[in-house]
Design an enzyme around this catalytic site. Structure first.
Site, PDB file in Angstrom:
ATOM      1  N   SER A  95      38.035  42.964  38.799  1.00 52.45           N
ATOM      2  CA  SER A  95      39.198  42.580  39.588  1.00 52.45           C
ATOM      3  C   SER A  95      39.289  43.420  40.862  1.00 52.45           C
ATOM      4  CB  SER A  95      40.452  42.725  38.722  1.00 52.45           C
ATOM      5  OG  SER A  95      41.580  42.174  39.355  1.00 52.45           O
ATOM      6  N   HIS A 118      37.653  37.518  39.893  1.00 51.85           N
ATOM      7  CA  HIS A 118      38.491  36.349  39.564  1.00 51.85           C
ATOM      8  C   HIS A 118      39.520  36.141  40.661  1.00 51.85           C
ATOM      9  CE1 HIS A 118      41.755  38.927  37.319  1.00 51.85           C
ATOM     10  NE2 HIS A 118      41.429  39.420  38.494  1.00 51.85           N
TER      11      HIS A 118
END
Length: 309
Positions: A95, A118
């Protein structure tokens, strides 16, 4: 220097390093889960500590991610740092942490580590217009994240968008193949100096001299004998004391070696007579050649004996 109002939320730490070595910064745990957003103190403290370590720096990352704004600011600080920035992913860079990793001049990853990218996500409340607005904000945040990935990897925006949409997990090998990292973290090797290296080199030179071509012309045999004996004496003095007891045997072998070398260079018929105990000359030329080869082999065996003492 500003003080962190909540030390328990501190996610970075500098290690002490010897003078002349790159600074070491470790980013561990969730990035600014409580301390960065809406807090002007924590970013200022991070910047001041980074500026206090000019020159090259190694950044270790083991983080599941965190606040995207904090990650963007840290990414920018590292990109502007005056010196090489080597990022080492030792556990996971997921992330927001994967964004920070893209700031490295060189990015390395442990063979057992992972990366994950993501789409950004958030929590929102309000009416449908508020929800639509939040979706647009997240879409723009995703575009900014993809820019960091694109600068590092060169991958197409559409490819990166799909990877983020799918929440892509990457092994070290996959991250390397896609260009997110430049290589693997490898074992550091410390060279070990051999205190006997110089002596070994001297011994090899002496052994080479002792194993010289037996057919080499001797212009001054007496001087050569003296030099050879000096070399033998020097070599034996570096051996254990017990080796001195074999000095006479060594010299005897050297004399025998010289005799065998003389045999190898003698004419074939005389050589055959010395080896076979007769001089009838009844054997053919092939036997003469065999005799010469036998003499050479005997001389070589003596050389090996001499060198093994």
């Amino acid at each position: 220097m500003p003080k962190n109002r909540n030390p328990s939320t501190r996610f970075w730490n500098y290690e002490e390093t010897p003078d002349g070595e790159p600074a070491v910064l470790r980013l561990d745990g969730t990035i600014a889960s409580e301390s960065w957003w809406g807090d002007e103190v924590t970013p200022a403290m991070f910047r001041q500590e980074l500026e206090a370590h000019p020159g090259d720096i190694v950044v270790y990352i083991n983080s599941p991610g965190g606040d995207v704004i904090a990650a963007s600011q840290i990414y920018t600080m590292l990109m502007e740092h005056k010196g090489d920035v080597t990022v080492k992913i030792e556990g996971i860079a997921a992330s927001a942490a994967s964004v920070i990793a893209m700031a490295g001049t060189t990015v390395l990853i442990a063979p057992t580590a992972w990366m994950m990218i993501h789409n950004a996500w958030s929590i929102a409340m309000g009416n449908k217009k508020d929800m639509q607005h939040e979706a647009q904000v997240l879409d723009e945040i995703d575009k900014g994240i993809r820019e960091a990935y694109h600068i590092k990897t060169g991958l197409r925006d559409s490819k990166l968008a799909q990877m983020m949409e799918d929440e892509t997990w990457m092994s070290a090998r996959t991250a390397l193949e896609l260009g997110f990292v430049d290589g693997f973290i490898e074992r550091a090797e410390t060279p070990v100096e051999d205190p006997d290296e110089d002596d070994d080199e001297d011994d090899e030179e002496e052994n080479d001299a002792l194993a010289a071509d037996p057919d080499e012309d001797d212009t001054d045999e007496d001087d050569e004998d003296d030099e050879e004996e000096d070399r033998m004496t020097a070599m034996l003095r570096r051996m254990p004391a017990v080796a001195w007891s074999s000095r006479r045997q060594t010299m005897d072998l050297r004399r025998q070696l010289r005799f065998e070398e003389a045999l190898a260079s003698a004419n074939h018929e005389s050589l055959k007579a010395l080896l076979n105990g007769n001089a009838n000359g009844s054997h053919k030329h092939a036997d003469d050649l065999d005799a010469k080869e036998m003499a050479k082999a005997a001389a070589q065996r003596l050389k090996l004996q001499l060198l093994s003492l």
